[in-house]
Design a protein around this motif. Structure first.
Motif, PDB file in Angstrom:
ATOM      1  N   ALA A 140       0.833  -1.204   0.000  1.00  0.00           N
ATOM      2  CA  ALA A 140       0.000   0.000   0.000  1.00  0.00           C
ATOM      3  C   ALA A 140       0.870   1.257   0.000  1.00  0.00           C
ATOM      4  CB  ALA A 140      -0.931   0.011   1.205  1.00  0.00           C
ATOM      5  N   ARG A 141       2.093   1.133   0.558  1.00  0.00           N
ATOM      6  CA  ARG A 141       3.083   2.236   0.583  1.00  0.00           C
ATOM      7  C   ARG A 141       2.477   3.505   1.176  1.00  0.00           C
ATOM      8  NH1 ARG A 141       3.537   0.685  -5.589  1.00  0.00           N
ATOM      9  NH2 ARG A 141       4.199  -1.470  -5.283  1.00  0.00           N
ATOM     10  N   THR A 142       1.625   3.307   2.184  1.00  0.00           N
ATOM     11  CA  THR A 142       0.904   4.414   2.799  1.00  0.00           C
ATOM     12  C   THR A 142       1.438   4.651   4.205  1.00  0.00           C
ATOM     13  OG1 THR A 142      -1.088   3.795   1.560  1.00  0.00           O
ATOM     14  CG2 THR A 142      -1.373   5.268   3.456  1.00  0.00           C
ATOM     15  N   PRO A 143       2.000   5.816   4.476  1.00  0.00           N
ATOM     16  CA  PRO A 143       2.487   6.090   5.832  1.00  0.00           C
ATOM     17  C   PRO A 143       1.349   6.043   6.852  1.00  0.00           C
ATOM     18  CG  PRO A 143       3.361   7.685   4.266  1.00  0.00           C
ATOM     19  CD  PRO A 143       2.292   6.914   3.544  1.00  0.00           C
ATOM     20  N   LEU A 144       1.674   5.613   8.061  1.00  0.00           N
ATOM     21  CA  LEU A 144       0.694   5.579   9.135  1.00  0.00           C
ATOM     22  C   LEU A 144       1.328   6.080  10.425  1.00  0.00           C
ATOM     23  CD1 LEU A 144       1.200   2.868  11.191  1.00  0.00           C
ATOM     24  CD2 LEU A 144       0.663   1.723   9.032  1.00  0.00           C
ATOM     25  N   ARG A 145       0.475   6.521  11.333  1.00  0.00           N
ATOM     26  CA  ARG A 145       0.934   6.934  12.657  1.00  0.00           C
ATOM     27  C   ARG A 145       0.553   5.859  13.670  1.00  0.00           C
ATOM     28  NH1 ARG A 145       2.298  12.505  12.798  1.00  0.00           N
ATOM     29  NH2 ARG A 145       1.663  13.591  10.880  1.00  0.00           N
ATOM     30  N   GLY A 192       1.056   9.187  17.879  1.00  0.00           N
ATOM     31  CA  GLY A 192       2.370   9.789  17.982  1.00  0.00           C
ATOM     32  C   GLY A 192       2.612  10.757  16.836  1.00  0.00           C
ATOM     33  N   PRO A 193       3.680  11.551  16.916  1.00  0.00           N
ATOM     34  CA  PRO A 193       3.894  12.615  15.925  1.00  0.00           C
ATOM     35  C   PRO A 193       4.498  12.133  14.604  1.00  0.00           C
ATOM     36  CG  PRO A 193       5.645  12.649  17.564  1.00  0.00           C
ATOM     37  CD  PRO A 193       4.659  11.606  18.011  1.00  0.00           C
ATOM     38  N   ASP A 194       5.080  10.937  14.575  1.00  0.00           N
ATOM     39  CA  ASP A 194       5.848  10.506  13.403  1.00  0.00           C
ATOM     40  C   ASP A 194       5.065   9.570  12.504  1.00  0.00           C
ATOM     41  OD1 ASP A 194       7.887  11.953  14.495  1.00  0.00           O
ATOM     42  OD2 ASP A 194       8.993  10.222  15.268  1.00  0.00           O
ATOM     43  N   GLU A 195       5.469   9.544  11.224  1.00  0.00           N
ATOM     44  CA  GLU A 195       4.880   8.605  10.270  1.00  0.00           C
ATOM     45  C   GLU A 195       5.831   7.430  10.058  1.00  0.00           C
ATOM     46  OE1 GLU A 195       3.941  10.960   6.768  1.00  0.00           O
ATOM     47  OE2 GLU A 195       1.842  11.072   7.461  1.00  0.00           O
ATOM     48  N   TYR A 196       5.242   6.263   9.842  1.00  0.00           N
ATOM     49  CA  TYR A 196       5.991   5.023   9.667  1.00  0.00           C
ATOM     50  C   TYR A 196       5.528   4.317   8.396  1.00  0.00           C
ATOM     51  CZ  TYR A 196       7.412   5.389  14.595  1.00  0.00           C
ATOM     52  OH  TYR A 196       7.940   5.801  15.786  1.00  0.00           O
ATOM     53  N   LEU A 197       6.414   3.484   7.875  1.00  0.00           N
ATOM     54  CA  LEU A 197       6.048   2.557   6.805  1.00  0.00           C
ATOM     55  C   LEU A 197       6.337   1.134   7.267  1.00  0.00           C
ATOM     56  CD1 LEU A 197       7.380   4.242   3.531  1.00  0.00           C
ATOM     57  CD2 LEU A 197       4.985   3.751   4.091  1.00  0.00           C
ATOM     58  N   THR A 232       9.647   9.869   9.306  1.00  0.00           N
ATOM     59  CA  THR A 232       9.690  11.277   9.686  1.00  0.00           C
ATOM     60  C   THR A 232      11.028  11.616  10.330  1.00  0.00           C
ATOM     61  OG1 THR A 232       7.297  11.265  10.065  1.00  0.00           O
ATOM     62  CG2 THR A 232       8.542  13.107  10.997  1.00  0.00           C
ATOM     63  N   GLN A 233      11.457  10.740  11.237  1.00  0.00           N
ATOM     64  CA  GLN A 233      12.723  10.895  11.949  1.00  0.00           C
ATOM     65  C   GLN A 233      13.502   9.594  11.761  1.00  0.00           C
ATOM     66  OE1 GLN A 233      13.616  13.608  13.766  1.00  0.00           O
ATOM     67  NE2 GLN A 233      11.714  14.714  14.139  1.00  0.00           N
ATOM     68  N   THR A 234      14.311   9.514  10.710  1.00  0.00           N
ATOM     69  CA  THR A 234      14.952   8.244  10.354  1.00  0.00           C
ATOM     70  C   THR A 234      16.000   7.794  11.361  1.00  0.00           C
ATOM     71  OG1 THR A 234      16.564   9.411   8.965  1.00  0.00           O
ATOM     72  CG2 THR A 234      14.555   8.621   7.894  1.00  0.00           C
ATOM     73  N   LEU A 235      16.377   8.676  12.292  1.00  0.00           N
ATOM     74  CA  LEU A 235      17.326   8.281  13.324  1.00  0.00           C
ATOM     75  C   LEU A 235      16.633   7.687  14.550  1.00  0.00           C
ATOM     76  CD1 LEU A 235      19.907  11.220  13.229  1.00  0.00           C
ATOM     77  CD2 LEU A 235      19.852   9.112  11.892  1.00  0.00           C
ATOM     78  N   ARG A 236      15.299   7.724  14.556  1.00  0.00           N
ATOM     79  CA  ARG A 236      14.569   7.092  15.649  1.00  0.00           C
ATOM     80  C   ARG A 236      14.433   5.590  15.394  1.00  0.00           C
ATOM     81  NH1 ARG A 236       9.956  11.769  16.979  1.00  0.00           N
ATOM     82  NH2 ARG A 236      11.400  13.112  18.164  1.00  0.00           N
TER      83      ARG A 236
END
Length: 569
Positions: A161-166, A246-251, A263-267
């Protein structure tokens, strides 16, 4: 041919190929007789006794009403399974369950094919976005079964789906939940790092006593389908509090339940339970895994930091550095409860890969080498010839894995999801990334001085296996699951491909005579290996609810191409 028919024909060809490879069906002259009907096809044979059926070659023949045979092009894997059910010895519930997994897989394959991008474009994506384009496990036929997901769920939460989610954050009463981390990490530091100060302050404001709770992220699907129903009492009593997104988006990665922060690739990456059945098991997280993950990571880090070979090779370990375990207050201690009901809440935080990259380096999941056209594009971009590039890949994969197995008596499960490859600025495979530790680490039954005291010396978490079983993880996950499909792409002649692979094994053997006994026991160049049929296991297991994940039984032997290969370097 429509996209649907093309994908359906490819899935049917894979189904026949894998069932023949696993000896579930025995064709004679490329013909399968299934009672009153038969299937014919064109096929070639690969290493390990594997079959490769051409998708456009399958025909289904039945007896006509006038006594004559009627033959037609076959593209339907569901029809084939129903036709073969008696020969395979399948009962009705197993046929129905597997048909559901095949149908879901085919629907996902069609969605992927309809939105596919060119390999050159794919190589320019961040590694977290490559995951959603990869076609799935090369040996498991119904590799996108995902029983439990609706069609809308698949469009929202599946990798393709390649859709970011929180992620939704929960606060769980301390005592019901337990945090664990490596010695350098506190519970507050992990949560603070993951949420940032603004979200942290907002969430703390929702609780009378924030520190009486353990905080953790939850997949939105799991919240809706499991937490709000199975944990309704705890929610009503305030023992679980839904804090919000949460504030960030994930795949999601290929495994669906592991999320990469875009969103924050270092997390951290986050591994979350999902109560869906996919590739033979429910995708929860067992309690022993969440409890043990940080201590296993700390132990492995100690080995890594002291090891000159792993340091010289630049092999990266993505540690599972922190976790939250949530035990169901009644079911977790009751006997015989199916595991899908006891692994519904918890999380594991894993190191991100991005901080490990040097300037100019790129990284991609190992499974990417099997994506149509992608490895050819990788080779072209590097400017190297195919033999040089493949040789670098084999060295990058095998040298650290052979060292781990023979020096320490440790094996990981090195399939395409659990490994990633770091390429040099020139585009050549250079370094290996190993992840997904606690669920897949095995150690030798024989004590090995080099690995020191295992982290579970009192309460066993790490499975102990004899050398020939440790070997089998390398054989099944890497040799059969990645290298054999890669060899089938014919980048090199088969004898050259397996000669280079044998060359890596022989190089390790001659360089480390001190491990002669262990190398004899692992016998990577033996004449045959045991067969562990992944698809046969799915069919034998059926769809009965089980309280444990049973092991895969062996069914005979398969020939080993390394036995006869002439070693090349």
């Amino acid at each position: 041919m429509s996209v649907w028919n093309r994908c359906s024909a490819e899935l049917l060809a894979k189904l026949i190929s894998q069932f023949c490879t696993e000896n579930l069906l025995q064709p004679v002259d490329n013909r399968l007789d299934l009672g009153t009907l038969s299937y014919t096809f064109t096929a070639t044979r690969g290493a390990f006794g594997s079959w490769r059926v051409a998708p456009d070659s399958v025909r289904r023949t039945t007896a006509g009403i006038l006594g004559n045979d009627e033959s037609e092009v076959a593209v339907d894997p569901v029809q084939f399974l129903v036709d073969a059910a008696d020969v395979l010895g399948l009962d009705g519930p197993t046929v129905a369950g597997y048909v559901a997994e095949l149908a879901s897989t085919l629907a996902a394959d069609v969605r992927m094919a309809s939105t596919a991008v060119a390999p050159a474009e794919l190589l320019d994506l961040h590694h977290s976005r490559v995951e959603g384009h990869l076609t799935g496990h090369p040996l498991l036929v119904a590799n996108k079964g995902r029983l439990g997901f609706s069609a809308e769920d698949s469009l929202r939460y599946a990798p393709e789906a390649r859709t970011p989610l929180r992620l939704t954050w929960l606060a769980v009463r301390r005592g019901l939940a337990e945090f664990r981390g490596t010695p350098d990490l506190s519970e507050h530091s992990v949560v603070g790092r993951e949420l940032g100060p603004d979200a942290l302050e907002t969430f703390r404001g929702q609780l009378v006593d924030p520190d009486s709770y353990v905080w953790l992220p939850c997949h939105p699907w799991q919240l809706d389908h499991v937490v709000r129903t199975q944990w309704a009492r705890e929610l009503a009593a305030g023992e679980i509090v839904v804090l919000g997104e949460g504030p960030d988006e994930y795949l999601p990665t290929q495994s669906i339940r592991t999320m990469v922060n875009i969103t924050q690739t270092l997390r951290y990456q986050v591994k979350l339970p999902l109560k869906i059945l996919n590739t033979s098991v429910y995708r929860g997280i067992p309690e022993h895994c969440t409890l043990a993950a940080p201590m296993v990571t700390q132990w492995l880090r100690g080995l890594w930091y002291r090891d000159e070979v792993l340091g010289r090779l630049g092999t990266e370990l993505l540690g599972e550095v922190a976790s939250v375990t949530v035990r169901h207050p009644q079911l977790s201690s009751a006997p015989g409860i199916p595991y899908q009901w006891t692994e519904t809440l918890g999380c594991i935080w894993r190191d991100p890969v991005d901080p490990r990259l040097q300037p100019g380096e790129t990284v991609w999941p190992l499974a990417a080498v099997l994506h149509p056209g992608l490895v050819e594009e990788m080779i072209a971009r590097s400017g190297a010839d195919a033999r040089t590039w493949v040789s670098h890949l084999l060295g990058t994969l095998l040298r650290p894995l052979l060292h781990l197995m023979h020096h320490y008596g440790i094996t990981v499960n090195p399939h395409g999801e659990n490994l990633a490859v770091i390429c040099s600025p020139e585009g050549l495979p250079a370094r290996l990334v190993i992840k997904d530790l606690v669920d897949d680490i095995n150690v030798s039954t024989e004590q090995v001085l080099a690995r020191g005291i295992e982290p579970d010396s009192h309460d066993r978490v790490l499975p102990r296996k004899p050398w020939h079983i440790l070997r089998q993880y390398l054989v099944d996950a890497l040799l059969l699951g990645v290298l054999n499909p890669l060899a089938d792409l014919e980048l090199l002649p088969p004898e050259e491909f397996w000669g280079l692979t044998r060359g890596e094994v022989d190089l390790y053997t001659t360089t480390h005579p001190e491990y002669a006994d262990r190398l004899t026991a692992t016998a990577l160049t033996a004449e045959t290996f045991a067969r562990y049929p992944l698809n046969g296991y799915r069919l034998t297991l059926g769809y009965t609810d089980l309280d444990t994940r049973p092991p895969i039984p062996t069914t005979g032997r398969i020939p080993n191409p390394l036995h006869t290969a002439e070693p090349l370097h």
